[in-house]
Design an enzyme around this catalytic site. Structure first.
Site, PDB file in Angstrom:
ATOM      1  CD  GLU A   1      -3.842  -6.241   2.811  1.00 24.67           C
ATOM      2  OE1 GLU A   1      -4.412  -4.923   3.686  1.00 24.67           O
ATOM      3  OE2 GLU A   1      -2.547  -5.926   3.057  1.00 24.67           O
TER       4      GLU A   1
ATOM      5  CD  GLU B   1      -3.110  -0.906   1.832  1.00 24.27           C
ATOM      6  OE1 GLU B   1      -3.135  -0.481   3.208  1.00 24.27           O
ATOM      7  OE2 GLU B   1      -4.159  -2.112   2.146  1.00 24.27           O
TER       8      GLU B   1
HETATM    9  O1  AHR Z   1      -5.137  -5.780   6.819  1.00 21.27           O
HETATM   10  C1  AHR Z   1      -5.386  -4.129   8.244  1.00 21.27           C
HETATM   11  C2  AHR Z   1      -4.099  -3.479   7.333  1.00 21.27           C
HETATM   12  O2  AHR Z   1      -5.247  -3.073   6.020  1.00 21.27           O
HETATM   13  C3  AHR Z   1      -3.650  -3.842   6.235  1.00 21.27           C
HETATM   14  O3  AHR Z   1      -1.972  -4.113   6.941  1.00 21.27           O
HETATM   15  C4  AHR Z   1      -3.142  -2.909   5.196  1.00 21.27           C
HETATM   16  O4  AHR Z   1      -2.315  -3.737   4.521  1.00 21.27           O
HETATM   17  C5  AHR Z   1      -4.752  -2.449   4.747  1.00 21.27           C
HETATM   18  O5  AHR Z   1      -4.645  -0.809   5.428  1.00 21.27           O
END
Ligand code: AHR
Length: 510
Positions: free
Chosen positions: A292, A173
């Site tokens: 994610e 990210e």
């Molecule tokens: O999964 C929780 C968080 O969400 C992770 O660390 C990050 O990559 C995202 O913003």
């Protein structure tokens, strides 16, 4: 009662089911590692401190690949801190989650745990505070057989054989201002290109995931992917997508249709990646790693379980974002998995975030039990039963009128054909909050000979759409779906209001 007509055809295949789309994620965050998968001294812990009760649930859920060690955490992490004798590892501040990291658990422990859980390791490197040199050293440490400084250090630390990690994330990210080491698209694109190049010089067999957008609402969404791939197209194999969704202000109808945004996200990133390919006149295709995704109820920053409450003292494994999932969330998660599967020709890796305790399908208590949340079930069944080829699904159905996404089909579906076992599996969600749905499926090119499985997750007796599972009782789960019939080339069933179902039909070629 609403109605839906679904058509599939044996010849309309999207591609093979990419088994890596049933991935998960273990971050050094909250209680995912510590008191989640790892808790020395717990009555169920093995001699390495791995919780056997959690491992059992992980195996039942069936993730195929697990991303590690972050997440935001990785952007400030020194991987060297997590290897070598445990009593000599440094204790550090983790700025991402305002936590004290003891480093009692690190790369070797995770690789051992992954072997025990029978999952592939997907390793993320730190491109927030670190760069090319640390990245290539880590690949050498993990994957080189021996006879060099880094690989011999791994052997001295107890792992004679290389870990042979195939999939590597080039940071996390980095498009987000919250990220340690946040970068512009060009800064990141160049770094990913050079880190990727150096890593593949150490081990040409690895596959690399470039950081994409953190969600579709990012101001740089689209431009980020374009710029990053312009720099790193030759070095990388995947571009990542992240997305978290939640119900806002009781608008369940829109929430139940949020897979629409996932479809839009995926299709936009495919278009952008292919546009870069066209400009470069290359036949190479970049696939998507949706590494994610989940439901996450992002509350105010002053809430005690939110990470950036800096008033809190620094703690080890604090309780962070331990969302409790209800029936509605489980149905929505089923539609997310459908979206990923329907795009399985290009989304070839995906990771639900996270695995245990932190926005997770599995919960555990320190010194106490472990249990399944509602969202455990769609994942477990789809990982188990989505095998063989993905089939295209055409849906003609009543619509749900949503404030956010306009009209959405009341039924959401994906289907797979397991030619070897002679079965077609359907994964169906009824988004209708109040009405049952009458579903008929035309099985083009198949003759049905029976139903080998029919299960449904819906509002349990005496419950509501907000009912959750707790450590004391788990009322949300699968029950038999009665009344499913298959006659020649037609499958008929009724879905209860607000439900997710799996139906497996025994088939022969028509
Ligand atoms: O999964 C929780 C968080 O969400 C992770 O660390 C990050 O990559 C995202 O913003």
């Amino acid at each position: 009662m609403t109605t839906a007509r679904i058509t599939i055809d044996r010849d309309f295949r999207v591609g093979d089911v990419p088994r890596r789309i049933f991935g998960s994620f273990v971050e050094h965050m909250g209680r995912c590692v510590y008191t989640g998968i790892y808790e020395p001294g717990h009555p169920q812990a093995d001699e390495r401190g791995f919780r056997r009760d959690v491992l059992e649930l992980v195996k039942e859920m069936g993730p195929t690949i697990v991303r590690y060690p972050g997440g935001n955490f990785v952007s400030g992490y020194n991987w060297e801190d997590g290897v070598g004798p445990v009593d000599q590892r440094p204790t550090r501040i983790d700025g991402a989650w305002h936590t004290i990291e003891t480093n009692a658990f690190g790369l070797h422990e995770f690789v051992d745990w992954a072997r025990e859980a029978d999952v592939e390791v997907m390793e993320a490197i730190n491109l927030g505070t670190r760069g090319v040199d640390a990245a290539r050293a880590l690949v050498e440490y993990a994957n080189h057989p021996g006879g060099t400084a880094w690989s011999d250090m791994r052997r001295a630390n107890g792992a004679e054989d290389p870990f042979d990690i195939k999939v590597w994330c080039l940071g996390n990210e980095l498009d987000g201002p919250w990220q340690i080491g946040h970068k512009t698209p060009d800064e990141y694109g160049r770094l990913a290109q050079e880190a990727g190049k150096a890593m593949k010089l150490v081990d040409p067999s690895i596959e690399l995931v470039a950081v994409g957008s953190s969600n579709t609402g990012m101001p740089t969404f689209g431009a980020w992917e374009h710029a990053v791939l312009n720099h790193a197209y030759d070095e990388v194999d995947y571009i990542s997508l992240h997305a978290y969704y939640q119900e806002h202000d009781g608008d369940a109808k829109s929430f139940l249709a949020t897979a629409t945004d996932m479809d839009y996200f995926i299709e936009s990133v495919i278009s952008t990646a292919d546009a870069v390919a066209a400009q470069r006149k290359t036949k190479k295709r970049i696939n998507l790693s949706f590494d994610e995704w989940n439901v996450w109820y992002q509350r105010g920053l002053d809430t005690d379980d939110q990470p950036h409450n800096v008033e809190r003292s620094w703690r080890t494994h604090p309780r962070l974002i331990e969302d409790e999932y209800n029936v509605t969330d489980a149905v929505v998660v089923g539609t997310f998995l459908n979206s990923l599967l329907r795009h399985g020709d290009r989304v070839t890796i995906a990771n639900q975030a996270q695995l245990v305790n932190v926005i997770a399908p599995i919960r555990s208590e320190e010194g106490g039990p472990a249990w399944r949340q509602s969202i455990f079930w769609p994942f477990a069944r789809m990982s188990q039963l989505a095998r063989g080829s993905i089939l295209r699904t055409a849906v003609t159905s009543d619509k749900v009128d949503t404030a956010k996404y306009g009209d959405a089909d009341v039924v959401d579906v994906s289907a797979t054909w397991d030619e070897e076992n002679g079965t077609v599996a359907f994964f169906l969600a009824n988004r209708g909050l109040d009405e049952r749905c009458d579903v008929s499926v035309k099985l083009g090119g198949f003759t049905a000979s029976g139903i080998s499985r029919a299960e449904v997750l819906t509002i349990p007796d005496g419950g509501t759409r907000l009912t959750t599972n707790t450590q004391d009782a788990q009322p949300v789960g699968l029950t038999p779906l009665e009344g499913v019939t298959a006659d020649g080339s037609t499958l008929s069933l009724q879905l209860p209001a607000l439900s997710w179902a799996v139906v497996v039909v025994d088939v022969t070629r028509a």
